[in-house]
Write an enzyme that holds these catalytic residues in place. Structure first.
Site, PDB file in Angstrom:
ATOM      1  N   LYS B  78       0.865  -1.185   0.000  1.00  0.00           N
ATOM      2  CA  LYS B  78       0.000   0.000   0.000  1.00  0.00           C
ATOM      3  C   LYS B  78       0.900   1.232   0.000  1.00  0.00           C
ATOM      4  CE  LYS B  78      -3.899   1.965   2.651  1.00  0.00           C
ATOM      5  NZ  LYS B  78      -4.729   1.836   3.875  1.00  0.00           N
ATOM      6  N   SER B 153      -9.682   1.706   2.985  1.00  0.00           N
ATOM      7  CA  SER B 153      -8.844   2.513   2.136  1.00  0.00           C
ATOM      8  C   SER B 153      -7.788   1.722   1.357  1.00  0.00           C
ATOM      9  CB  SER B 153      -8.131   3.555   2.990  1.00  0.00           C
ATOM     10  OG  SER B 153      -7.242   2.917   3.897  1.00  0.00           O
ATOM     11  N   SER B 177      -9.817  -0.752   7.168  1.00  0.00           N
ATOM     12  CA  SER B 177      -9.224  -0.554   5.836  1.00  0.00           C
ATOM     13  C   SER B 177      -8.502  -1.752   5.243  1.00  0.00           C
ATOM     14  CB  SER B 177      -8.261   0.637   5.860  1.00  0.00           C
ATOM     15  OG  SER B 177      -8.978   1.843   5.882  1.00  0.00           O
TER      16      SER B 177
END
Ligand SMILES: [Zn+2]
Lengths: 476, 488
Positions: B78, B153, B177
């Site tokens: 990420k 997210s 997330s």
């Protein structure tokens, strides 16, 4: 109406740790800009603070030295505000739970003693430094200082005059330097002082509106700024006006304080516990460990000097102004066994030589052993006081031992009674008029004979023997 | 079967026998990226060249018999994890050009284990969102239906994995997330205990809630990745020096005699009937595997969302203060003085959702409001934590839906922040309590969208979660499906 000032001081002391408070960077002053930095103190994304435990230890030292209660648990809080010298946009400080509080120190001024309360001591990180280009519309930031550990020491509003404030400030400065946790340099900013001051009609309880004074970078300036501010507030109040709660900057050159009104005002710092740091637990064992390693503090030392060495309070005060000076003195006493004479020499010639060249006792060319040796030579009668003056000066210049200097200069006291009697007989023979006067009761003339005798021996005669012999021989 | 479709452990078997090489696996993954990335848009930055070089090095190491825990396995990160020398944006314009001079601890650990890093995946700006639509770099699409969001997210990491654009990936979880996008993309996602995986180098959103965790194709891979990333880090004060077990030892052990808590507060009105049915089915599956299910209560559940939306924005408004245009990242050149530079840089550097949360957080910490908001929220947070402690006195794990609905359509909730926030309603409490949670696929809707079930356990009980999830996975016999990655 007569007004009484109410003053509280906030002191920031930079701690002499090797590394910064939350990263491994050097905390030393004076490096090229931005060389003592790393992602942590630069506030880069994703980095995290790790507490330097030495900072806590130093805080505990100060807390114990100022009679504060050390709290078993405290935490760090974020003080949020924007400024380019603050890379994270917040300063890591302490807020709701201070590590030490409810302390006091005794200060002396005007021959009186007074106890000033200490509200709290807490730890925090220093900010960086902005530098403005005079020729270009540009500013630069040096982040070497960012993250250098500070302790903030907040006094109670117990101070009632500018002199008292200066005395309190000196006391805290002395303690910090004695503890060897701060170098105490006000010009370089490692010891900084802000003041809160308000006036109230004498004899009343409630505090008036206060102003906060900043930018006072010497003891003298703190006192001058407070004196000015007392007059200014008095003028405002007597004119029927009201003191505005604000921050005012001391202008050293103009000798006045200026309002700092505008954007610096009315901050809401939005303090909240820093989630990146865990609560600090200070257990009894840790406090005890620090207490054991605590050096003798100035006041304790002063009392011990008066007691152990039988010297007056004034002397003890001068000799304990720094740990190094006190150590020097004690070493001289240990080697010569003459506390009072040693005190006179250290406070006299030694401090005068050093002050003339603005040197520190640690740089004194005369080793304690040399000074002690010289004092022993005086006591043994090898040299007299006048010669000693010459010897000490020569020792300071050359760093040589007193024996070496005495040999070089041929400075040995004449203690041969026969030789001295001969000299005196000669003087008496040459000055019949003065002898007449002396014998006629004019005692003052005695000094004349002493002078003549010293002159005849080039100052090398033992003064006590000259005295004794003169008295005997003049008596006829 | 293409290599990119395999799991870590399947590939490790092939690498060990010499049946394939890391170069081949990496080429397969990048081939897949070339085929689908334009539609899925899972990555912000690809690290193709360094990945191929790492694969070559991995093959050399394998030849020498030096096989680390992840040698030669392509893994995506990420874009919230700092990578030395590689742009790290956090999905924001304000960091669009930021190149960290350091690796996050997890990145160091992945490198040390021999992983091949494929690139930096897309995410909601500063991890603030549940759909990956708030990224400055554009939305990521759900590989199962490209008109839908992948969750957020960490939507880039879940979508990349589901689409075969990596073999496993890392995400971060502040309020769901990892678990929510794992559920919506049909993969396994674990949020470890707070303090279990280092946060050093993880760009902070809400420091007391953030935690890095793995996205994997199955539970075994989750254990493999956890073995690499978990552990104490002296660079993080909130890291916990708790011993890390070998998580693989918990695989296939069974759950005979376990007690499973079903919190009544988690089966609410508004939950999608297909999701509810699938999750109720999991209860039958675990009972079949020998576990006993009981009802438990987490009475402060209704306050979780409110507490979260005070604590997280409060910490965020402070964490994001460093993005001021002074030192790195985006700076507006229009400012005529310092104050204008700050305002303009932040006004155009941050997107709407980030600004909304900065404002909420600033308000909650303001003098005069602190006690009513932040302090009160912290107190309620302690009660939420206590709910879990009490529940775990009665059961070994808790079972809940991961999300109230399957993946929604792109743009469906962007105009309604409250609706968006509600998609994390089942995951937020875990972060507030600091406990671990895992989302595991448990079926599909009739329209073919994945559904996830969430298992929770007490602090540092990741091993228990892996044991339970592995038993569930074995017992459920879910049909293996692959997303199509087309159909816009
Ligand atoms: Zn540093």
């Amino acid at each position: 109406m007569e007004f009484e000032p109410v003053i509280g001081l906030e002191i920031h002391a930079q701690l002499l740790t090797d590394t910064k408070i939350f990263c491994g960077c050097s905390a030393k002053f004076g490096a090229a800009p931005n060389t003592h930095t790393c992602p942590v103190c630069l506030g880069m994304p994703g980095v995290l603070p790790v507490l330097n435990r030495k900072v806590v230890e130093f805080m505990i030292k100060m807390a114990l030295a100022t009679n504060c209660a050390v709290n078993r648990e405290c935490n760090f809080a974020r003080k949020n505000y924007f400024y380019p010298d603050l890379p994270k946009g917040y300063q890591i400080s302490q807020y709701a739970l201070p590590p030490a509080e409810h302390g006091w120190v005794d200060v002396e001024f005007d021959g009186r003693q007074k106890r000033i309360g200490i509200t709290r001591i807490h730890m925090e990180e220093d900010a960086g430094k902005l530098m403005h280009d005079e020729h270009n519309p540009a500013s630069y930031v040096d982040l070497n200082r960012t993250g250098v550990p500070l302790i903030e020491i907040v006094s109670e509003p117990d101070i009632r005059s500018a002199e008292e404030a200066a005395a309190y400030l000196r006391r805290l400065h002395e303690i910090l330097v004695y503890l060897e946790i701060c170098d105490g340099n006000m010009e370089e900013g490692s010891f900084r002082c802000d003041a809160n001051i308000s006036l109230r009609p004498r004899g009343t309880e409630p505090f008036g509106t206060r102003a906060e004074l900043k930018n006072m970078n010497s003891f003298r300036n703190v006192q001058r700024a407070l004196e000015y501010e007392i007059k200014r507030q008095q003028y405002v109040l007597e004119g029927g006006g009201q003191v505005v709660q604000e921050t005012r900057l001391w202008d050293d050159t103009a000798g006045v304080t200026h309002s700092m009104r505008g954007k610096e005002e009315a901050h809401d710092y939005r303090y909240f516990p820093d989630p990146d740091l865990v609560p600090i637990v200070i257990d009894d064992a840790w406090i005890e460990e620090v207490r054991k390693a605590q050096p003798e503090l100035p006041l304790e030392k002063r009392e011990r000097f008066m007691r152990a060495y039988q010297i007056p309070a004034y002397d003890a005060g001068v000799l304990t102004t720094s740990r190094a000076l006190a150590d020097y003195y004690e070493e001289v006493v240990r080697l010569c066994g003459e506390p009072k004479i040693a005190a006179n020499w250290v406070m006299g010639d030694i401090l005068r030589f050093l002050n003339e060249e603005k040197r520190d006792i640690r740089e004194c060319p005369i080793a304690p052993a040399s000074l002690a040796g010289m004092i022993r030579l005086i006591q043994e009668g090898t040299i007299n006081g006048k010669m000693a003056k010459e010897v000490s000066e020569a020792m300071y210049k050359s760093g040589k031992t007193p024996q070496a200097i005495i040999e070089e200069k041929g400075l040995v006291q004449i203690t041969d009674e026969g030789a001295l009697s001969e000299t005196i007989a000669e003087i008496i023979g040459k000055n019949p008029a003065q002898v007449e006067q002396y014998r006629g009761g004019k005692d003052k003339v005695f000094g004349f004979f002493v002078g003549q005798a010293m002159k005849a021996t080039q100052g090398k005669a033992n003064p006590q023997m000259i005295n004794d012999l003169l008295k005997k021989m003049l008596a006829g | 079967m293409e290599l990119y479709e395999l799991t870590i452990h399947e590939l490790q078997d092939k690498l060990r026998t010499g049946e394939t090489s890391s170069a081949e696996i990496t080429a397969s993954v990048f081939g897949r990226i070339d085929a689908v990335e334009k539609d899925v848009h899972a990555y912000i930055t690809l690290m193709r060249e360094t990945a191929l070089a790492e694969a070559t090095r991995a093959d050399e190491a394998i030849r020498k018999g030096e096989i680390g825990a992840l040698t030669g396995i392509p893994i995506a990160l990420k874009d919230i994890c700092c990578t030395k020398g590689v742009r790290t944006t956090c999905g924001s314009r304000i960091l669009h050009n930021f190149i960290p001079p350091y690796d996050a601890t997890v990145v160091e650990k992945l490198r040390a284990a021999g992983a091949v890093l494929t690139g930096k995946t897309n995410m909601d700006e500063f991890a603030m969102g549940s759909s990956t639509e708030s990224s400055f770099f554009g939305a990521t699409r759900n590989p199962w239906d490209l008109t839908r969001i992948p969750g957020g997210s960490s939507g880039g990491s879940s979508a990349a994995l589901a689409a075969g654009e990596c073999i496993a990936s890392l995400g971060s979880d502040t309020g769901g997330s990892i678990r929510q996008p794992a559920a919506l993309c049909g993969v396994v996602g674990l949020k470890p205990t707070y303090g279990r995986v280092s946060r050093f180098g993880l760009i902070a959103f809400a420091s007391s809630l953030d935690q890095i965790g793995p996205f994997t194709k199955d539970v075994e891979d989750c254990a493999i990745l956890m073995n690499v990333i978990a552990g104490y880090d002296p660079r993080e004060s909130t890291s916990v020096p708790e011993e890390v077990p070998d998580y693989r030892q918990f695989l296939g052990r069974g759950i005979e005699g376990w007690t499973v808590g079903i919190p009544k507060e988690y089966f609410i009105d508004g939950i999608d009937p297909e999701v509810e049915a699938a999750v109720r089915e999991t209860i039958k599956v675990v009972e079949k595997a020998g576990a006993k299910c009981i009802e438990v209560s987490l009475p402060h559940t209704e306050y979780c969302l409110a507490v979260y939306y005070i604590v997280a924005p409060a910490e965020a408004c402070s964490n994001l203060a460093r993005y001021d245009g002074v030192k790195y990242g985006f700076r507006s050149e229009e400012g005529r003085d310092l104050m204008e530079m700050y305002k303009k840089s932040r006004a155009s550097g941050f997107g709407a959702e980030v600004k909304r949360r900065i404002m909420i957080g600033t308000y909650a910490l303001s003098s005069g409001y602190y006690d009513a908001y932040y302090k009160k929220a912290s107190q309620v947070r302690a009660l939420i934590k206590r709910d879990f402690d009490e529940a775990f006195a009665k059961c070994d794990v808790i079972l809940t839906p991961t999300t109230p609905t399957p993946a929604f359509r792109i743009g469906e909730k962007t105009g309604d922040p409250m609706q968006m926030y509600l998609s994390d309603i089942f995951t937020i409490s875990t972060n507030l309590a600091g406990i671990p949670g895992i989302s595991v696929p448990c079926g599909f809707t009739a329209a073919g969208l994945p559904i996830g079930v969430q298992f929770l356990a007490g602090h540092f009980q990741e091993g228990r979660l892996i044991q339970f999830a592995s038993a569930y996975e074995k017992e459920a016999h879910l049909e293996k499906r692959r997303p199509r990655c087309h159909g816009i």
